[in-house]
Write an enzyme that holds these catalytic residues in place. Sequence first.
Site, PDB file in Angstrom:
ATOM      1  N   GLY A  22      32.404  40.070  43.420  1.00 16.03           N
ATOM      2  CA  GLY A  22      31.758  39.288  44.390  1.00 16.03           C
ATOM      3  C   GLY A  22      32.541  38.957  45.563  1.00 16.03           C
ATOM      4  N   LEU A  24      31.631  39.792  48.757  1.00 13.89           N
ATOM      5  CA  LEU A  24      31.602  41.382  48.956  1.00 13.89           C
ATOM      6  C   LEU A  24      31.728  41.395  50.464  1.00 13.89           C
ATOM      7  CD1 LEU A  24      28.340  42.523  46.923  1.00 13.89           C
ATOM      8  CD2 LEU A  24      30.728  42.437  46.353  1.00 13.89           C
ATOM      9  N   HIS A  25      32.457  42.613  50.688  1.00 14.09           N
ATOM     10  CA  HIS A  25      33.000  43.007  52.236  1.00 14.09           C
ATOM     11  C   HIS A  25      32.674  44.650  52.240  1.00 14.09           C
ATOM     12  CE1 HIS A  25      36.531  44.553  50.045  1.00 14.09           C
ATOM     13  NE2 HIS A  25      36.878  43.102  49.595  1.00 14.09           N
ATOM     14  N   GLY A  27      34.809  46.944  51.954  1.00 15.04           N
ATOM     15  CA  GLY A  27      35.598  47.730  50.969  1.00 15.04           C
ATOM     16  C   GLY A  27      34.303  48.040  49.754  1.00 15.04           C
ATOM     17  N   HIS A  28      33.904  46.956  49.271  1.00 16.74           N
ATOM     18  CA  HIS A  28      33.025  46.846  48.334  1.00 16.74           C
ATOM     19  C   HIS A  28      31.646  47.932  48.433  1.00 16.74           C
ATOM     20  CE1 HIS A  28      34.614  42.833  47.353  1.00 16.74           C
ATOM     21  NE2 HIS A  28      34.832  43.295  46.200  1.00 16.74           N
ATOM     22  N   GLY A 138      38.107  51.065  43.517  1.00 18.71           N
ATOM     23  CA  GLY A 138      38.763  51.155  44.920  1.00 18.71           C
ATOM     24  C   GLY A 138      40.086  51.305  44.707  1.00 18.71           C
ATOM     25  N   VAL A 167      39.365  50.406  52.396  1.00 18.19           N
ATOM     26  CA  VAL A 167      38.784  49.932  53.877  1.00 18.19           C
ATOM     27  C   VAL A 167      39.580  48.916  54.293  1.00 18.19           C
ATOM     28  CG1 VAL A 167      36.800  49.130  55.088  1.00 18.19           C
ATOM     29  CG2 VAL A 167      36.668  50.706  53.141  1.00 18.19           C
ATOM     30  N   SER A 177      39.811  42.170  51.525  1.00 20.19           N
ATOM     31  CA  SER A 177      39.783  41.602  50.305  1.00 20.19           C
ATOM     32  C   SER A 177      39.342  40.341  50.446  1.00 20.19           C
ATOM     33  CB  SER A 177      41.340  41.517  49.955  1.00 20.19           C
ATOM     34  OG  SER A 177      41.562  40.437  48.856  1.00 20.19           O
TER      35      SER A 177
END
Length: 276
Positions: A22, A24-25, A27-28, A138, A167, A177
């Site tokens: 969770g 989340l950004h 990258g996710h 990732g 990312v 992160s």
Amino acid sequence: MRQIARQARNRGLRLGFVPTMGGLHEGHLSLVRLAKEQADVVIASVFVNPAQFNEESDYERYPRSLMRDADLLIAEGVDYLFAPEPAEMYPEGFDSWVEVERLSRKLEGASRPGHFRGVATVVLKLLQVLQPHFAVFGEKDAQQLAVIRRMARDLMLDTEILSGPTVRDEQDGVALSSRNALLDDPGREAAAAIPRALRAAGEALAGGERAADPLLEACRQVLAAEERLELDYLALVDPESFDPLESVSRPALLVLAARVGDVRLIDNQRLEPPAE
Ligand code: AMP
């Protein structure tokens, strides 16, 4: 969740899975997009896994934003969000653990005892529930990816392990992160030395340097200039075994962990031998 996944599989649909903790950004979300490209049904999970935190305080203050995460996943067209409670994943009497032994003792594992045991165990449990055709991880968490690939091979899992590139923030290059939210402005500035240091090694390589020591030194110099940043480890390693490499004579990973105040950050850079 098991029933939903089973039904989808029985209908001949290809199931892709993106596990997260969770907060989340992008990258996710990039991993979700990668999964969407290759799956008929995409399942994401949000589970802040207590078993992989070696510091209670890190677990307590880990960013949690489940409703926002759900909105972001819906906007990406994720089909299901699996968000179990700790007591469901680790009920009273829970006593079985997965250990990827040698790999889990090195670098990140040495700094965070028990961390990869917690990661491997929860990932295996999630894969057991969903039995997806593939799961996406990732490259930012390079050693975690290596641990999971090793586990999947060793335990003959029927899930393909895919990975997506790191990312980064467009402005300062810091790898996205969830923990970045815990940095104040000066901390963020200090964190920006990490991608600069990795780039310095890349430039040294492009300039003809291949041996580990000078490449690591190029990196270390940039990091040392940032007072607020405390280096935990910096190494040139084999991307699968995480054993140290003497030089970039084959694809290598430059991996590092550093603390900015009480926020611990990790990053890595792949280094390829220059074409002859
Ligand atoms: P986490 O929520 O931090 O456990 O991460 C969930 C997944 O997202 C893991 O596979 C991570 O490697 C991946 N991930 C985290 N940050 C990034 C990033 N900046 N770029 C790409 N993948 C990432």
